[in-house]
Design an enzyme around this catalytic site. Structure first.
Site, PDB file in Angstrom:
ATOM      1  N   SER A  84       0.816  -1.203   0.000  1.00 49.32           N
ATOM      2  CA  SER A  84       0.000   0.000   0.000  1.00 49.32           C
ATOM      3  C   SER A  84       0.850   1.254   0.000  1.00 49.32           C
ATOM      4  CB  SER A  84      -0.916  -0.007   1.224  1.00 49.32           C
ATOM      5  OG  SER A  84      -1.309   1.311   1.527  1.00 49.32           O
ATOM      6  N   LYS A  85       0.436   2.162  -0.833  1.00 45.15           N
ATOM      7  CA  LYS A  85       1.122   3.442  -0.954  1.00 45.15           C
ATOM      8  C   LYS A  85       1.119   4.165   0.407  1.00 45.15           C
ATOM      9  CE  LYS A  85       2.405   7.027  -3.695  1.00 45.15           C
ATOM     10  NZ  LYS A  85       3.685   7.045  -4.279  1.00 45.15           N
ATOM     11  N   ARG A  86       0.065   3.908   1.155  1.00 46.73           N
ATOM     12  CA  ARG A  86      -0.072   4.579   2.445  1.00 46.73           C
ATOM     13  C   ARG A  86       1.077   4.228   3.389  1.00 46.73           C
ATOM     14  NH1 ARG A  86      -5.000   3.240   5.673  1.00 46.73           N
ATOM     15  NH2 ARG A  86      -5.544   2.038   3.824  1.00 46.73           N
ATOM     16  N   GLY A 135       4.034   3.687   2.390  1.00 50.34           N
ATOM     17  CA  GLY A 135       5.304   4.043   1.758  1.00 50.34           C
ATOM     18  C   GLY A 135       5.778   3.039   0.712  1.00 50.34           C
ATOM     19  N   ASP A 164       7.263   5.543  -8.925  1.00 56.56           N
ATOM     20  CA  ASP A 164       8.358   5.639  -7.946  1.00 56.56           C
ATOM     21  C   ASP A 164       9.512   4.729  -8.361  1.00 56.56           C
ATOM     22  OD1 ASP A 164       6.911   7.345  -6.331  1.00 56.56           O
ATOM     23  OD2 ASP A 164       6.144   5.747  -5.031  1.00 56.56           O
TER      24      ASP A 164
END
Ligand code: GLU
Length: 481
Positions: free
Chosen positions: A251-253, A255, A261
Site C-alpha cells: 500500500s502506498k499509504r 510508503g 516511484d
C-alpha cells in the site's frame, strides 16, 4: 472475440497491484488476439484526484500497455470515461425498476442516519430495510415529477443465495440476507460503481473481467443485475492481493512504491513488468525472464495463482541487476547518463568509459551517483584504508608505492589507459614490487574509497593526469605528516 478492460478510478498513482491487474488484462487480450480497453471509473467524484486521469494515460504508456480503445484513443464503444456516459445509466436503471430488479427510494439522509445509528446501537451492521420497495409505482412517479430527490436501489431478494463462477476462485455463493440494497443511481443522477461497472461491461461487450479480489464479495450482487436484465455475464477472473509481507497488503499509504516511484528510482520498465508478471502468474517452468512480447505469447489463466503473492523488493533489485547486465553498452550508457549527470559534468568526464565500468556492478540506476561522485570530488578518507591483509599493504607500503609511482605518472605524455597501464606495470616490475602492493594504495590514494568501479589505471585516466598527480601529492603529504 475476447474483449478485456482495465478500469481504474482516478484516485492517484498507479500502484503495483493496479499495474499487475492492467498487465494481466492486457496480456490476456493479446494472447487471445482480442481487444484491450481502458475505461476510467470516475463516478465517485469525491475521491477523484485532479490530474490523476492524465497520470493513468502516462503510466499505461510508460508500462508499454497499449490499449485498443480508450478515452484518449477513441473506439466504437465510447465514451470511455464514466462521467461522460452519465446519460447512459439512468434509462437502464429505469428499465431495471420495471423488471423488478430495482426500486426508487426517497428516504432522507436523516432517516437513514437514524436507522444506521439504531443498527450500530444494537451491535449490528446497517442494512437498508427496503422501506421504499413497496411504494406504489404511480406514487413514486408523482414524487419524482414533483422534483423530490431520490435514488435507485438494487432489489436484492430477501432470501436465497446469489452466486457466480470465477475462473480462479471457482463457485462463489453468498446468502442474499447478507447483501444490502445498494444504491445504483445516486441523488445527483450519477451511477455508483456497483451499477456502472455492470452496464459498462455489458454495453462495451467485455468478455473477461479481471480485477482485484476485493470485488469478489460484491460480484454475486453484480451477477444478480445481469440476471435481472437477462444478460450473459462476463467471465470473472478476480486476482489475489499483492502483499508487502506475510500480513500486510502492499500500500502506498505505508510508503510502498508506485510504478512511477520505481521508475524514478532507476528500476527498468522491462524489469518491473517482468517481475510484476510473475507475482501471481507462473509459466509452469523454471523460466524467469520474459520480454513484454514474450509474455503476450505465454500468458494464460491456467498459470494464475490463487494465493496472495509477496512483493519482495530485494528480489526486484536483483532482477533489475540482471536486466541491466543484459543491456547493450549503448542502452546502458543512455539509461545511466541522467544518473551520471547528477554527480559528474558531462563535458569533463568520459561517460562511455565510466558506464562500461558500471554496468556489471549496478543493480538499480540510483546507485550510480554515489559510485562515481569521487571522480569529481576527492572524498576525505582515513589512512586505515591502505591496510589490506591480502595485498599486504599498509600506510608505510602505500607511501613507498606512491613515491615510486608519482614520477611515472608525471612522465606519461599521452594520458590514455594503455599508456598508463604499460608505464605503471613496467616500472612496478623493474622495482621488483608486487602489483597489488603498488596499485591498491594508488587506487585508494586517488579515489579515497574501499570499492570503486575500475582500478587505479581507469580512475587515473578518468580524472586526468593533473588531478591524479594532485591527489597522489595530497596522499603522500598526508602519509608523511
Ligand atoms: N474502478 C475499480 C477500481 O479502480 C475497478 C474495478 C473493476 O475493475 O471492476 O478499483
Amino acid at each position: 472475440m475476447v474483449r478485456t478492460r482495465f478500469a481504474p478510478s482516478p484516485t492517484g498513482y498507479l500502484h503495483l497491484g493496479g499495474l499487475r491487474t492492467a498487465l494481466y488484462t492486457y496480456l490476456y487480450a493479446r494472447r487471445m488476439g482480442g481487444s484491450f480497453i481502458l475505461r476510467i471509473e470516475d463516478t465517485d467524484q469525491e475521491r477523484e484526484v485532479p490530474g490523476a486521469i492524465d497520470k493513468i494515460y502516462q503510466s499505461m504508456k510508460l508500462a508499454g500497455l497499449k490499449y485498443d480503445e480508450g478515452p484518449d484513443v477513441g473506439g466504437e464503444y465510447g465514451p470511455y470515461i464514466q462521467t461522460q456516459r452519465r446519460d447512459i445509466y439512468l434509462p437502464y436503471a429505469q428499465k431495471l425498476v420495471e423488471l423488478g430488479g430495482a426500486y426508487y427510494c426517497f428516504c432522507t439522509k436523516e432517516r437513514l442516519d437514524e436507522e444506521r445509528a439504531k443498527a450500530e446501537k444494537n451491535g449490528g451492521q446497517f442494512k437498508y430495510d427496503k422501506h421504499c420497495l413497496h411504494l406504489d409505482k404511480k406514487e413514486a412517479q408523482r414524487r419524482i415529477e414533483a422534483g423530490e430527490p431520490y435514488v435507485i436501489r438494487q432489489n436484492i431478494p430477501a432470501t436465497g443465495t446469489a452466486s457466480f463462477d470465477d475462473a480462479l476462485y471457482g463457485h462463489v455463493e453468498v446468502d442474499c440476507s447478507t447483501l444490502d440494497d445498494n444504491v445504483l443511481i445516486k441523488a445527483d443522477g450519477l451511477p455508483t460503481y456497483n451499477f456502472a461497472n455492470v452496464i459498462d461491461d455489458h454495453t462495451m461487450g467485455i468478455t473477461h473481467v479481471m480485477r482485484g479480489s476485493e470485488y469478489l464479495s460484491s460480484a454475486p450482487k453484480y451477477n444478480l443485475l445481469y440476471e435481472s436484465f437477462g444478460w450473459q455475464p462476463p467471465i470473472y477472473v478476480h486476482l489475489p492481493v499483492v502483499m508487502r509481507d506475510a500480513t500486510r497488503k502492499l500500500s502506498k499509504r505505508y510508503g510502498d512504491p508506485s510504478f512511477e516511484d520505481l521508475l524514478e528510482q532507476g528500476y527498468l520498465r522491462e524489469a518491473i513488468i517482468n517481475f510484476i508478471a510473475l507475482l501471481g502468474w507462473s509459466p509452469r517452468s523454471e523460466r524467469e525472464f520474459f520480454t513484454l512480447e514474450e509474455l503476450e505469447q505465454a500468458f494464460d489463466l491456467e498459470g494464475l495463482n490463487k494465493s496472495p503473492s509477496i512483493f519482495d523488493m530485494n528480489k526486484l533489485t536483483w532482477f533489475n541487476g540482471e536486466y541491466i547486465r543484459k543491456l547493450t553498452p549503448e542502452q546502458f550508457l543512455s539509461a545511466a547518463t541522467p544518473w551520471l549527470e547528477k554527480a559528474l559534468d558531462k563535458d569533463k568526464f568520459d561517460f562511455k568509459r565510466i558506464a562500461s565500468l558500471l554496468q556489471n556492478r549496478t543493480d538499480v540506476l540510483n546507485q550510480i551517483p554515489d559510485m562515481v561522485d569521487f571522480l569529481a570530488q576527492m572524498p576525505e578518507f582515513s589512512d586505515e584504508l591502505y591496510v589490506n591483509k591480502k595485498m599486504k599493504t599498509n600506510p608505510q607500503v602505500a607511501l613507498n608505492a606512491l613515491k615510486a609511482l608519482r614520477p611515472v605518472i608525471a612522465g606519461i605524455e599521452d594520458f590514455n589507459e594503455t599508456n598508463i597501464h604499460d608505464a605503471l606495470m613496467s616500472h612496478i616490475a623493474s622495482l621488483g614490487m608486487k602489483t597489488g602492493q603498488a596499485l591498491w594504495p594508488m587506487r585508494i590514494a586517488i579515489s579515497g574509497k574501499q570499492a570503486t568501479p575500475g582500478g587505479a589505471v581507469e580512475i587515473a585516466y578518468l580524472i586526468g593526469k593533473d588531478e591524479t598527480l594532485r591527489r597522489m601529492d595530497a596522499a603522500i603529504g598526508k602519509l608523511e605528516a
